[in-house]
Design an enzyme around this catalytic site. Sequence first.
Site, PDB file in Angstrom:
ATOM      1  N   LYS A 100       0.871  -1.172   0.000  1.00 27.03           N
ATOM      2  CA  LYS A 100       0.000   0.000   0.000  1.00 27.03           C
ATOM      3  C   LYS A 100       0.909   1.222   0.000  1.00 27.03           C
ATOM      4  CE  LYS A 100      -2.395   0.600   3.760  1.00 27.03           C
ATOM      5  NZ  LYS A 100      -3.490   0.441   4.739  1.00 27.03           N
TER       6      LYS A 100
ATOM      7  N   CYS B 232       3.645  16.388  -7.230  1.00 30.23           N
ATOM      8  CA  CYS B 232       3.158  16.598  -8.599  1.00 30.23           C
ATOM      9  C   CYS B 232       4.306  17.115  -9.474  1.00 30.23           C
ATOM     10  CB  CYS B 232       2.026  17.633  -8.561  1.00 30.23           C
ATOM     11  SG  CYS B 232       1.510  18.246 -10.180  1.00 30.23           S
TER      12      CYS B 232
HETATM   13 FE1  FES Z   1      -0.263  13.926 -10.701  1.00 27.99          FE
HETATM   14 FE2  FES Z   1       0.097  16.522 -11.062  1.00 27.99          FE
HETATM   15  S1  FES Z   1      -1.488  15.561 -10.034  1.00 27.99           S
HETATM   16  S2  FES Z   1       1.368  14.903 -11.714  1.00 27.99           S
END
Ligand code: FES
Length: 74
Positions: A23, A52
Amino acid sequence: SSTVAVRAEGVGINPDVRKNEDKVVDSVVVSELSKPLTAYCRCWRSGTFPLCDGSHVRHNKATGDNVGPLLLKK
Ligand code: FES
């Protein structure tokens, strides 16, 4: 549709992030955030997961999806 449900069961949402783990869990100590704003991936396509890296843009264009990051603001 049932096609989507079958695909989700067979493949899951995570294409390749840390597949060796049972997980994938990450924790953030909010008080230790160094930058005023940090973006965390929710599309599971980032090369710097859990952060991100903008990969959601390509994913959204390719699939018509609308996913984006969680922003933590200090
Ligand atoms: Fe996954 Fe931006 S939300 S790369």
